[in-house]
Design an enzyme around this catalytic site. Structure first.
Site, PDB file in Angstrom:
ATOM      1  N   CYS A  67     -38.886  30.651 -73.723  1.00 51.11           N
ATOM      2  CA  CYS A  67     -38.250  31.318 -72.784  1.00 51.11           C
ATOM      3  C   CYS A  67     -37.998  30.466 -71.509  1.00 51.11           C
ATOM      4  CB  CYS A  67     -39.146  32.567 -72.095  1.00 51.11           C
ATOM      5  SG  CYS A  67     -40.737  32.106 -71.658  1.00 51.11           S
ATOM      6  N   THR A  68     -37.768  31.128 -70.417  1.00 47.86           N
ATOM      7  CA  THR A  68     -37.182  30.214 -69.210  1.00 47.86           C
ATOM      8  C   THR A  68     -38.176  29.212 -68.841  1.00 47.86           C
ATOM      9  OG1 THR A  68     -35.978  32.039 -68.571  1.00 47.86           O
ATOM     10  CG2 THR A  68     -36.033  30.167 -67.128  1.00 47.86           C
TER      11      THR A  68
END
Ligand SMILES: [Zn+2]
Ligand SMILES: [Zn+2]
Length: 312
Positions: A206-207
């Protein structure tokens, strides 16, 4: 005022009295003139706070004095950098993490929630002083590449973000769940949508990494037995390898017309929802009450989503 600094951080550790921590953190930030967002839960703390350098340093020192947060290692950022702002509410609808500029912080917000990331499994998630219990093995960016070099096509990347974020950038060959919010992951996993991955090495990403702390543990609990997560998420991987690693395209950021490239010449893998032209721009549906986000080219910026185009 000199250029502000931003601290981005999360710590997973048991917090016995989140409300007391909320009050303490609010007072601490107010006394130091910091603004930003902090979420406290029984599982830990997640914050993006910004202000003068000295104030940030003092904040860090004081916060680490609380034993559960002693190991807090923030990412320092310039005031104009993009910061992770999980679980913001937009148009009244809860979304997954998104990115926002510190200059957009109108004020200080310190809240207690039952989860740091709203997967909808607050009672399932367990933390101890080492972090989330049962999460995926942490890999450095280099270790991600090593794993793929060793195991080849057997390795599968699993996108832990909302689906629209993956339209303009993702790891090569990644599985992208059709999720609009983090709430959707568990339902799709429980429905068996990804059961074919259960025998394979799965790398969640994820980010900035916080979502995969929870997601990777939830997947292991549900029978995925070889699960990994990337230390520092896409951001750290992109900083390490630019366009020369296994990441392809741009990193979706909060402002729909903006996307972050790790180096010039990043691949443009998104396609305009209206005309199919290559684009790395993500935009909101033109209906202000609609929360859909999707890829558009310059000519089709401000278009309605499919639902609202049919209604019109
Ligand atoms: Zn177009
Ligand atoms: Zn719409």
């Amino acid at each position: 005022m000199s250029e502000p600094k931003i601290l981005l951080y999360y710590v997973f550790a048991p917090v016995a009295d989140p409300e007391a921590v909320r009050l303490w953190q609010r007072e601490l930030c107010e006394s130091l003139g910091l603004r930003g967002r902090i979420i406290v839960s029984p599982h830990g703390i997640n914050g993006t706070v910004g202000g003068e350098l000295d104030a940030c340093k003092q904040y860090l020192r004081r916060t680490r004095e609380y034993p559960p947060f002693a190991a807090l290692e923030p990412k320092w950022s310039e005031g104009t950098a993009l910061v992770d702002a999980p679980e913001e509410r937009l148009h009244g609808v809860e979304r997954g993490a998104r990115w926002q500029r510190i200059t957009d912080f109108p004020r200080l917000s310190v809240k207690v929630r039952d989860e740091l990331v709203a997967f909808g499994i607050p009672n399932e998630t367990r933390v101890d002083s080492d972090g989330v219990v049962g999460g995926g093995v942490h890999l450095s960016p280099q270790e991600v590449n090593d794993l793929v070099a060793e195991r080849g096509d057997e390795v599968v990347f699993f996108d832990g973000r909302n689906a629209w974020e993956a339209e303009i950038g993702r790891f090569a060959g990644a599985v992208v769940p059709s999720t609009r919010t983090t709430h959707d992951f568990i339902a799709q996993i429980d429905a068996g949508d990804f059961d074919d991955l259960k025998g394979r090495p799965v790398v969640t990403y994820c980010t900035g990494g916080i979502r995969c702390e929870i997601l990777s543990a939830a997947m292991r609990t549900r029978g995925f037995d070889e699960v990994y997560q990337i230390d520092g998420g896409i951001v750290k991987y992109g900083e390490a390898f630019g366009n020369d690693g296994l990441w392809e395209g741009s990193l979706a950021v909060f402002d729909g017309r903006e996307a972050l490239d790790f180096a010039p010449g990043a691949a443009v893998i998104g396609r305009c929802r209206v005309c199919g032209a290559p684009s790395n721009a993500v935009s909101n549906c033109s209906d202000p009450a609609c929360t859909h986000r999707f890829v558009v080219c310059d000519a089709h910026a401000g278009s309605p989503c499919e639902e609202h185009a049919q209604a019109a």
